[in-house]
Design a protein around this motif. Structure first.
Motif, PDB file in Angstrom:
ATOM      1  N   ASN A 430       4.099 -54.274 -18.170  1.00 52.54           N
ATOM      2  CA  ASN A 430       5.025 -53.383 -17.458  1.00 52.54           C
ATOM      3  C   ASN A 430       6.461 -53.504 -17.964  1.00 52.54           C
ATOM      4  OD1 ASN A 430       2.751 -52.992 -15.900  1.00 52.54           O
ATOM      5  ND2 ASN A 430       3.879 -52.854 -13.988  1.00 52.54           N
ATOM      6  N   TYR A 431       6.781 -54.596 -18.670  1.00 48.85           N
ATOM      7  CA  TYR A 431       8.149 -54.774 -19.148  1.00 48.85           C
ATOM      8  C   TYR A 431       8.308 -54.118 -20.511  1.00 48.85           C
ATOM      9  CZ  TYR A 431       8.510 -58.067 -15.281  1.00 48.85           C
ATOM     10  OH  TYR A 431       8.510 -58.619 -14.039  1.00 48.85           O
ATOM     11  N   VAL A 432       8.253 -52.805 -20.526  1.00 49.62           N
ATOM     12  CA  VAL A 432       8.284 -52.039 -21.779  1.00 49.62           C
ATOM     13  C   VAL A 432       9.638 -52.244 -22.466  1.00 49.62           C
ATOM     14  CG1 VAL A 432       8.154 -49.723 -22.775  1.00 49.62           C
ATOM     15  CG2 VAL A 432       6.654 -50.359 -20.870  1.00 49.62           C
ATOM     16  N   GLY A 433       9.613 -52.823 -23.654  1.00 48.46           N
ATOM     17  CA  GLY A 433      10.853 -53.091 -24.384  1.00 48.46           C
ATOM     18  C   GLY A 433      11.750 -54.096 -23.666  1.00 48.46           C
ATOM     19  N   GLY A 434      11.191 -54.824 -22.705  1.00 46.86           N
ATOM     20  CA  GLY A 434      11.985 -55.802 -21.953  1.00 46.86           C
ATOM     21  C   GLY A 434      12.612 -55.238 -20.685  1.00 46.86           C
ATOM     22  N   ASP A 435      12.350 -53.955 -20.380  1.00 48.76           N
ATOM     23  CA  ASP A 435      12.898 -53.320 -19.168  1.00 48.76           C
ATOM     24  C   ASP A 435      12.216 -53.925 -17.942  1.00 48.76           C
ATOM     25  OD1 ASP A 435      13.458 -51.732 -16.987  1.00 48.76           O
ATOM     26  OD2 ASP A 435      13.068 -49.831 -17.992  1.00 48.76           O
ATOM     27  N   ILE A 436      12.990 -54.615 -17.105  1.00 47.98           N
ATOM     28  CA  ILE A 436      12.397 -55.344 -15.978  1.00 47.98           C
ATOM     29  C   ILE A 436      12.333 -54.505 -14.704  1.00 47.98           C
ATOM     30  CG2 ILE A 436      13.194 -57.525 -16.934  1.00 47.98           C
ATOM     31  CD1 ILE A 436      15.368 -57.634 -14.827  1.00 47.98           C
ATOM     32  N   ASN A 437      12.828 -53.258 -14.770  1.00 52.59           N
ATOM     33  CA  ASN A 437      12.872 -52.425 -13.565  1.00 52.59           C
ATOM     34  C   ASN A 437      11.885 -51.263 -13.588  1.00 52.59           C
ATOM     35  OD1 ASN A 437      14.889 -53.808 -12.084  1.00 52.59           O
ATOM     36  ND2 ASN A 437      16.415 -53.029 -13.526  1.00 52.59           N
ATOM     37  N   GLY A 438      10.972 -51.283 -14.559  1.00 53.95           N
ATOM     38  CA  GLY A 438       9.988 -50.196 -14.605  1.00 53.95           C
ATOM     39  C   GLY A 438      10.610 -48.861 -14.939  1.00 53.95           C
ATOM     40  N   GLY A 439      11.739 -48.849 -15.625  1.00 53.57           N
ATOM     41  CA  GLY A 439      12.387 -47.594 -16.008  1.00 53.57           C
ATOM     42  C   GLY A 439      13.871 -47.620 -15.696  1.00 53.57           C
ATOM     43  N   LEU A 440      14.638 -46.847 -16.468  1.00 55.30           N
ATOM     44  CA  LEU A 440      16.093 -46.760 -16.283  1.00 55.30           C
ATOM     45  C   LEU A 440      16.402 -46.324 -14.851  1.00 55.30           C
ATOM     46  CD1 LEU A 440      18.798 -46.821 -17.957  1.00 55.30           C
ATOM     47  CD2 LEU A 440      18.518 -44.353 -18.218  1.00 55.30           C
ATOM     48  N   GLN A 441      17.425 -46.948 -14.258  1.00 56.49           N
ATOM     49  CA  GLN A 441      17.787 -46.610 -12.873  1.00 56.49           C
ATOM     50  C   GLN A 441      19.134 -45.909 -12.859  1.00 56.49           C
ATOM     51  OE1 GLN A 441      15.250 -49.498 -10.215  1.00 56.49           O
ATOM     52  NE2 GLN A 441      17.054 -50.605 -10.876  1.00 56.49           N
ATOM     53  N   ASP A 442      19.243 -44.829 -13.651  1.00 51.58           N
ATOM     54  CA  ASP A 442      20.483 -44.047 -13.600  1.00 51.58           C
ATOM     55  C   ASP A 442      20.352 -43.020 -12.488  1.00 51.58           C
ATOM     56  OD1 ASP A 442      18.825 -42.120 -14.625  1.00 51.58           O
ATOM     57  OD2 ASP A 442      19.971 -41.778 -16.458  1.00 51.58           O
ATOM     58  N   PHE A 443      21.349 -42.155 -12.364  1.00 53.87           N
ATOM     59  CA  PHE A 443      21.379 -41.229 -11.244  1.00 53.87           C
ATOM     60  C   PHE A 443      20.089 -40.435 -11.123  1.00 53.87           C
ATOM     61  CE2 PHE A 443      25.464 -40.260  -9.086  1.00 53.87           C
ATOM     62  CZ  PHE A 443      24.849 -40.019  -7.878  1.00 53.87           C
ATOM     63  N   ALA A 444      19.713 -39.788 -12.216  1.00 53.48           N
ATOM     64  CA  ALA A 444      18.568 -38.894 -12.146  1.00 53.48           C
ATOM     65  C   ALA A 444      17.291 -39.689 -11.848  1.00 53.48           C
ATOM     66  CB  ALA A 444      18.426 -38.153 -13.467  1.00 53.48           C
ATOM     67  N   GLN A 445      17.116 -40.787 -12.565  1.00 55.28           N
ATOM     68  CA  GLN A 445      15.800 -41.432 -12.473  1.00 55.28           C
ATOM     69  C   GLN A 445      15.644 -42.379 -11.281  1.00 55.28           C
ATOM     70  OE1 GLN A 445      13.302 -41.689 -16.436  1.00 55.28           O
ATOM     71  NE2 GLN A 445      13.923 -43.690 -15.774  1.00 55.28           N
ATOM     72  N   LEU A 446      16.765 -42.717 -10.624  1.00 52.33           N
ATOM     73  CA  LEU A 446      16.634 -43.542  -9.422  1.00 52.33           C
ATOM     74  C   LEU A 446      15.944 -42.730  -8.335  1.00 52.33           C
ATOM     75  CD1 LEU A 446      17.386 -46.342  -8.321  1.00 52.33           C
ATOM     76  CD2 LEU A 446      19.540 -45.393  -7.541  1.00 52.33           C
ATOM     77  N   PHE A 447      16.286 -41.454  -8.265  1.00 47.54           N
ATOM     78  CA  PHE A 447      15.756 -40.598  -7.209  1.00 47.54           C
ATOM     79  C   PHE A 447      14.503 -39.845  -7.623  1.00 47.54           C
ATOM     80  CE2 PHE A 447      20.122 -41.331  -6.107  1.00 47.54           C
ATOM     81  CZ  PHE A 447      20.049 -41.573  -4.745  1.00 47.54           C
ATOM     82  N   THR A 448      14.281 -39.714  -8.893  1.00 53.12           N
ATOM     83  CA  THR A 448      13.151 -38.889  -9.348  1.00 53.12           C
ATOM     84  C   THR A 448      12.269 -39.680 -10.293  1.00 53.12           C
ATOM     85  OG1 THR A 448      14.420 -38.059 -11.201  1.00 53.12           O
ATOM     86  CG2 THR A 448      14.478 -36.754  -9.179  1.00 53.12           C
ATOM     87  N   ARG A 449      11.853 -40.879  -9.870  1.00 51.98           N
ATOM     88  CA  ARG A 449      10.923 -41.614 -10.699  1.00 51.98           C
ATOM     89  C   ARG A 449       9.523 -41.424 -10.138  1.00 51.98           C
ATOM     90  NH1 ARG A 449      13.897 -46.052 -11.984  1.00 51.98           N
ATOM     91  NH2 ARG A 449      12.374 -47.721 -12.055  1.00 51.98           N
ATOM     92  N   PRO A 450       8.489 -41.222 -10.928  1.00 50.65           N
ATOM     93  CA  PRO A 450       8.519 -41.157 -12.379  1.00 50.65           C
ATOM     94  C   PRO A 450       8.915 -39.779 -12.921  1.00 50.65           C
ATOM     95  CG  PRO A 450       6.270 -40.905 -11.619  1.00 50.65           C
ATOM     96  CD  PRO A 450       7.120 -41.124 -10.387  1.00 50.65           C
ATOM     97  N   THR A 451       8.754 -38.724 -12.112  1.00 48.00           N
ATOM     98  CA  THR A 451       9.131 -37.373 -12.563  1.00 48.00           C
ATOM     99  C   THR A 451       9.697 -36.649 -11.339  1.00 48.00           C
ATOM    100  OG1 THR A 451       7.072 -36.304 -11.947  1.00 48.00           O
ATOM    101  CG2 THR A 451       7.126 -37.310 -14.139  1.00 48.00           C
ATOM    102  N   VAL A 452      10.206 -35.439 -11.555  1.00 47.03           N
ATOM    103  CA  VAL A 452      10.688 -34.667 -10.414  1.00 47.03           C
ATOM    104  C   VAL A 452       9.476 -34.077  -9.698  1.00 47.03           C
ATOM    105  CG1 VAL A 452      12.153 -32.745  -9.677  1.00 47.03           C
ATOM    106  CG2 VAL A 452      12.723 -34.032 -11.747  1.00 47.03           C
ATOM    107  N   GLN A 453       9.178 -34.578  -8.518  1.00 46.84           N
ATOM    108  CA  GLN A 453       8.064 -34.026  -7.741  1.00 46.84           C
ATOM    109  C   GLN A 453       8.233 -34.441  -6.290  1.00 46.84           C
ATOM    110  OE1 GLN A 453       5.450 -36.684 -10.235  1.00 46.84           O
ATOM    111  NE2 GLN A 453       4.220 -36.722  -8.378  1.00 46.84           N
TER     112      GLN A 453
END
Ligand SMILES: Cc1cc2nc3c(=O)[nH]c(=O)nc-3n(C[C@H](O)[C@H](O)[C@H](O)COP(=O)(O)OP(=O)(O)OC[C@H]3O[C@@H](n4cnc5c(N)ncnc54)[C@H](O)[C@@H]3O)c2cc1C
Length: 496
Positions: A430-453
């Motif tokens: 799950n630590y893809v490339g060392g990312d420990i949060n399962g994906g970037l937590q910027d504005f867009a992706q904090l609210f729309t992870r994994p996709t907009v749905q």
């Protein structure tokens, strides 16, 4: 024994499960517990030999030194609205509260301390900033349950509900949370001490401090320190996973370790499959069962910077120059706001910082079970670009930063264990490339992870769900992603 035959052995014991969970991280276990509590039969398959994912403890350096491999400090664990409903204490989980949650040493030889009390914390700041700090943190700490419901809830509905119930507090929080940490720190505070404290907490976002919503992380972590403390589990973070696993088994759930799942075809029949994996792995596991449009959206999922982790065995405690730093479970090493911001900006540009911002935990000061008498463990990591690799350069830089604020520290090192991003990913896919949060937590992706749905836990394949930190509310050991994914399954494929 081949993997399909393990799976078929299990399925022979029970022809069909209501649900299969792939991955025994805190979210996978939380999902399984939620389903078992609702009376559904559930089995969890875990790739590694032990449960836990990001919550494991191992003797990484020398015999008798218990190191937290990934997570160490757990404000979101002790404050998780889901964990609070579980009898984890009966299954061996005991929280230890260090004397003070956090210290942030500065080059002048003094440390800023985040104390449990807002007033005591303010008293340690420059006089000009005391009132502003109290005005910022006191309402958030006092209303922590509302903030937790908003931040650890199903983000969008949680925010709306909290906003309706506590409009003033949530409006104040929201107006600051949507800004960059640098903007909030420099507008609210005049002195270096408060600015550095806020910068360090905000850097947990793994975003440049000039980028929104990095301030949200500083606000939530600061408020959680006052409201709940930043506790560590006695014996190590493994105890969280062990308690979750023991409770799941007590509810009748099954766990099969040492079983990496490579395709959904390996699984026994089940009405629902919940995956504690990130979008890239979901595509590998189930791409052929997902429509093209959804696959394309998952491919656009963005991973965040990596972590570069070191664990050390010391023959004594870290000899901090700053009085008070020894009282804190966590120490933020990186100096004033400008230096922390420069380190995180470098990571944002795709460069390894020469003077990294280092997150240090000194668990053995508060938990004697972590190291032989008189000796100590050090848990430390810094942020690096995703996939960054080197020959130990960053490990040297991390040690140099600690030495800068604790002269003589390096002489106390008995052994070290280094995990650059690639080692973290080998350890846990799950630590893809060392990312420990399962994906970037910027504005867009904090609210729309994994996709907009509308329902982020469901996929277009009925019965297939995502339950990892790649769904809201994101990274950290709180189990809320798993809980919400299981709720979605209970309303969907597992509805009776
Ligand atoms: C260095 C570091 C420091 C951290 N510090 C903290 C901290 O102090 N506090 C905090 O709250 N959080 C911290 N975290 C983050 C925290 O560990 C994660 O956010 C959390 O573990 C995510 O939980 P999860 O269940 O979503 O995924 P994970 O914990 O990653 O669990 C996923 C599990 O799924 C398994 N798996 C994956 N693919 C498969 C497959 N195909 N088949 C079978 N099994 C599979 C993996 O082996 C793993 O056990 C840290 C992480 C790291 C790496």
């Amino acid at each position: 024994m081949s993997l399909p035959s393990i799976a078929s052995l299990i399925s022979a014991r029970r022809a069909q499960y209501d649900a299969v969970v792939i991955g025994a991280g805190p979210n996978g276990l939380a999902a399984a517990i939620t389903l078992a509590r609702a009376g559904r039969s559930v089995v969890v398959y875990e790739a590694a030999a032990t449960v836990g994912g990001g919550t494991r403890t191992k003797e990484l350096t020398l015999p008798g030194f218990a190191h937290d491999v990934c997570s160490a400090v757990h404000p979101l664990g002790i404050g998780s609205p889901f964990f609070l409903t579980l009898p984890l204490g009966e299954y061996g989980l005991e929280w230890i509260q260090p004397d003070s949650p956090l210290a942030h040493p500065l080059p002048d030889g003094a440390a800023v301390l985040l104390e449990r009390s807002v007033a005591a914390t303010a008293a340690g700041l420059d006089a000009a900033d005391r009132a502003a700090y109290i005005a910022l943190m006191a309402p958030l700490a006092a209303d922590w349950p509302t903030l937790a419901a908003a931040f650890l809830g199903p983000l969008r509905p949680g925010m709306i509900a909290a906003g309706a119930q506590h409009p003033l507090m949530m409006a104040r929080f929201g107006l600051r949370a949507i800004r960059s940490a640098r903007n909030v720190a420099e507008r609210l505070f005049r002195g270096e001490r408060a600015r550095a404290l806020f910068a360090g907490m905000s850097a947990h976002s793994m975003l440049p401090l000039e980028q929104a919503p990095s301030a949200a992380f500083g606000l939530v972590l600061g408020a959680s320190g006052h409201a709940l403390g930043w506790p560590i589990p006695r014996g190590g973070s493994q105890r969280i996973a062990d308690a979750l696993a023991a409770y799941l088994r007590a509810l009748g759930g099954e766990i099969v370790t040492d079983t990496p799942i490579r395709s959904l075809a390996e699984l026994p029949p089940a009405r629902a499959i919940l995956c504690d994996v990130t979008p890239r792995q979901l595509l590998a596991l189930a791409g052929d069962r997902l429509p093209e449009g959804y696959r394309r959206r998952l491919m656009r999922f963005r991973y965040g910077p990596g972590a570069y982790k070191i664990d050390l065995a010391l023959d004594g405690p870290i000899p901090w120059a700053a009085p008070g730093a020894e009282r804190a479970g966590t120490v933020h090493v990186g100096g004033p706001l400008a230096e922390v911001a420069a380190a995180e900006r470098a990571v944002g540009r795709g460069e390894a910082p020469t003077a990294p911002f280092v997150l240090v935990a000194q668990q053995s000061r508060f938990d004697a079970s972590r190291a032989p008498a008189g000796q100590h463990t050090v848990w430390a990591y810094c942020h690096v670009p995703n996939g960054y690799s080197d020959d130990g350069v960053m490990a040297t830089r991390i040690e140099a930063q600690i030495e800068r604020f604790a002269p003589g520290f390096r002489d106390r090192i008995l052994a070290r264990h280094i995990m650059p991003p690639a080692a973290l990913e080998r350890y846990n896919a799950n630590y893809v490339g060392g990312d420990i949060n399962g994906g970037l937590q910027d504005f867009a992706q904090l609210f729309t992870r994994p996709t907009v749905q509308f329902n982020p836990y469901a996929t277009p394949n009925p019965g297939l769900y995502l339950c990892s930190s790649s769904t809201p509310p994101g990274g950290g050991v709180h189990g809320m992603c798993g809980y919400f994914a299981a709720q979605a399954a209970l309303r969907g494929a597992l509805a009776r």
